[in-house]
Design an enzyme around this catalytic site. Structure first.
Site, PDB file in Angstrom:
ATOM      1  CD  GLU A   1      -3.088  -0.974   2.214  1.00 61.59           C
ATOM      2  OE1 GLU A   1      -3.163  -0.264   2.853  1.00 61.59           O
ATOM      3  OE2 GLU A   1      -4.052  -1.642   2.061  1.00 61.59           O
TER       4      GLU A   1
ATOM      5  CD  GLU B   1      -4.441  -5.323   3.725  1.00 60.11           C
ATOM      6  OE1 GLU B   1      -3.052  -5.520   3.655  1.00 60.11           O
ATOM      7  OE2 GLU B   1      -5.071  -4.472   4.097  1.00 60.11           O
TER       8      GLU B   1
HETATM    9  C1  IDC Z   1      -3.999  -2.083  10.347  1.00 56.21           C
HETATM   10  C2  IDC Z   1      -4.538  -3.084  11.677  1.00 56.21           C
HETATM   11  C3  IDC Z   1      -4.391  -2.480  12.857  1.00 56.21           C
HETATM   12  C4  IDC Z   1      -2.973  -1.709  13.199  1.00 56.21           C
HETATM   13  C5  IDC Z   1      -2.816  -0.613  11.888  1.00 56.21           C
HETATM   14  C6  IDC Z   1      -1.331  -0.285  12.055  1.00 56.21           C
HETATM   15  O1  IDC Z   1      -5.634  -3.671  11.541  1.00 56.21           O
HETATM   16  O2  IDC Z   1      -4.528  -3.238  14.070  1.00 56.21           O
HETATM   17  O3  IDC Z   1      -3.002  -0.894  14.424  1.00 56.21           O
HETATM   18  O4  IDC Z   1      -2.894  -1.403  10.679  1.00 56.21           O
HETATM   19  O5  IDC Z   1      -1.377   1.257  11.309  1.00 56.21           O
HETATM   20  C7  IDC Z   1      -4.639  -1.860   5.376  1.00 56.21           C
HETATM   21  C8  IDC Z   1      -3.113  -2.111   5.883  1.00 56.21           C
HETATM   22  C9  IDC Z   1      -3.001  -2.743   6.982  1.00 56.21           C
HETATM   23  C10 IDC Z   1      -4.181  -2.367   7.974  1.00 56.21           C
HETATM   24  C11 IDC Z   1      -5.540  -2.688   7.670  1.00 56.21           C
HETATM   25  C12 IDC Z   1      -6.815  -2.414   8.410  1.00 56.21           C
HETATM   26  O6  IDC Z   1      -2.695  -2.804   4.825  1.00 56.21           O
HETATM   27  O7  IDC Z   1      -1.871  -2.627   7.756  1.00 56.21           O
HETATM   28  O8  IDC Z   1      -3.912  -2.973   9.406  1.00 56.21           O
HETATM   29  N1  IDC Z   1      -5.603  -1.987   6.376  1.00 56.21           N
HETATM   30  O9  IDC Z   1      -6.879  -1.138   8.792  1.00 56.21           O
HETATM   31  N2  IDC Z   1      -5.110  -1.166   4.567  1.00 56.21           N
HETATM   32  C13 IDC Z   1      -6.166  -0.957   4.591  1.00 56.21           C
HETATM   33  C14 IDC Z   1      -6.812  -1.601   5.662  1.00 56.21           C
END
Ligand code: IDC
Length: 411
Positions: free
Chosen positions: A177, A315
């Site tokens: 991302e 993802e």
């Molecule tokens: C989120 C985790 C959360 C953590 C955060 C860190 O769910 O617990 O605190 O990251 O900043 C993504 C990302 C992924 C995210 C996930 C959900 O690749 O790292 O995880 N998400 O928010 N992109 C869209 C959603």
């Protein structure tokens, strides 16, 4: 998991049994022994390749992998063990596990060697069960893969590629991302972006043009075919076709994106795929904003993109992009049916669900405490849905409660 050629051994045995006389029956086919378990995904599909738009097996037949993504090991490390992977393979039927290794966010940069060892351990476990794994350099904030904080990428990928060049089950995702956020807020509002800058496709391409040759070089040394490399796309893997458009199309401005002049800035390597991520509660057919109903339709956009570029959905979640809140299984059905060939390129798109973890957010497949209790089937509503999806896609089991045909998106 190494492949052992036994063709040569077979010839030697024939020579010996004929006491040195010339053996005129040639060994027609090289016999290849692979020590991936029989009937496992890797044993069946072998080394993957990209042909035109499609991920294919070793013989060129289309393949759709479906599995789970881990969460950060620094937060829920106890969820990723030999035993949990075994359950995911045997009971959930996954064919791929994405190994999300955060780089910042208390991840890799705090202990590069420790995280690298953990990565190798998980790669080995996946190999033992004959499933594919994705080595995910999980950048998030800052969102620019060229940021000095990510300077360790090249060494890391060289190391992994060197170690696994003769294994068939390793896929690379060189940057999770890419996004415009440079800095997140303080402890009061940690989710708020406080400093932004444009992260364009050209910047991602510059990064990819360093990392991919570094990976390929290790494979070339042992004469192995190049592995699948998934490359991130701007705006959290949502501007998937940025390499086909001049300039930056940001936000959800459909008119702006559509009006950009075309170009061809695709990466010039074999076996490259472009990353796409969606969270169905948020990324869907669009919604009303400021009284207007013609807001960006992500379905329609991706329906077209899937006829232009090879895409890997590494993802996705059933909820909103913050990983939490209400789930939207019907809209997830719609996405997954599109990924299963109902798109303009009839492309079969592989996918991983976010996430196999047990934190308190709704995107977790397991209930809080499940991992400590080694209760790998203590499912949340998201987990229940995804386990059914995996059995429909990977195991071919009929379950009409997911992937309902009535949810097919039609142009
Ligand atoms: C989120 C985790 C959360 C953590 C955060 C860190 O769910 O617990 O605190 O990251 O900043 C993504 C990302 C992924 C995210 C996930 C959900 O690749 O790292 O995880 N998400 O928010 N992109 C869209 C959603």
């Amino acid at each position: 998991m190494k492949k052992i050629l036994i063709g040569a051994l077979a010839i030697a045995a024939l020579f010996m049994s004929s006491c040195g006389r010339n053996v005129n029956k040639p060994v027609e086919e090289e016999i290849v022994y692979s020590n991936y378990p029989e009937n496992s995904p890797v044993e069946r599909f072998g080394k993957l390749q990209v042909k035109d738009l499609q991920l294919c097996d070793q013989d060129g037949n289309p393949v759709q992998l479906a599995g789970m993504s881990t969460m950060g090991w620094q937060w829920c490390g106890e969820c990723y063990t030999q035993e949990s992977v075994e359950t995911l393979v045997r009971e959930w039927g996954i064919s791929v596990l994405r190994l999300a290794m955060y780089v910042e966010e208390e991840g890799y940069n705090t202990d590069p060697e420790g995280f690298r060892d953990r990565m190798c351990n998980l790669i080995d476990i996946c190999g033992e069960y004959g499933i594919y794994c994705i080595v995910d350099w999980h950048i998030l904030t800052p969102g620019n893969p060229l940021d000095p904080k990510y300077a360790g990428a090249e060494d890391f990928f060289r190391f992994i590629a060197n170690k696994y060049a003769d294994s068939d089950h390793v896929i690379y995702e060189i940057c999770n991302e890419p996004n415009n956020c440079l800095e997140k807020g303080d402890t009061l509002k940690p989710w708020e972006c406080t400093k932004e800058t444009d992260v364009t496709w050209d910047m991602i391409a510059e990064y990819a043009n360093t990392i991919i040759p570094a990976i390929h070089n290790e494979y070339d040394k042992v004469g192995a075919p190049h592995p699948i490399v998934i490359v991130g796309t701007p705006q959290w893997d949502q501007l998937v076709d940025a390499c086909l458009k001049e300039g930056m199309c940001q936000g959800n401005g459909k008119d702006l994106c559509d009006s950009l002049p075309p170009r061809d800035a695709r990466l010039q390597f074999d076996n490259v795929m472009y990353a796409f991520h969606f969270y169905s509660k948020e990324h869907n057919e669009g919604f009303e904003k400021d009284g207007k109903s013609d807001y960006y339709n992500m379905y329609s956009y991706m329906y077209d993109v899937l006829g232009k570029l090879p895409v890997f959905c590494s993802e996705f979640g059933l909820c909103a992009a913050n990983g939490d809140g209400e789930l939207d299984p019907d809209r997830t059905d719609k996405w997954l049916l599109m990924l299963s060939g109902k798109n303009s390129g009839e492309q079969l798109v592989s996918f991983c669900n976010w996430s196999f973890s047990d934190n308190e957010r709704s995107s977790s497949a397991l209930n809080p405490g499940a991992c400590a209790a080694k209760n790998w089937n203590d499912l949340t509503p998201s987990g229940e849905y995804i386990k059914k999806v995996l059995s429909v896609v990977n195991l071919g089991k009929a379950d009409s409660s997911v992937l309902k045909e009535s949810n097919v998106y039609s142009k």
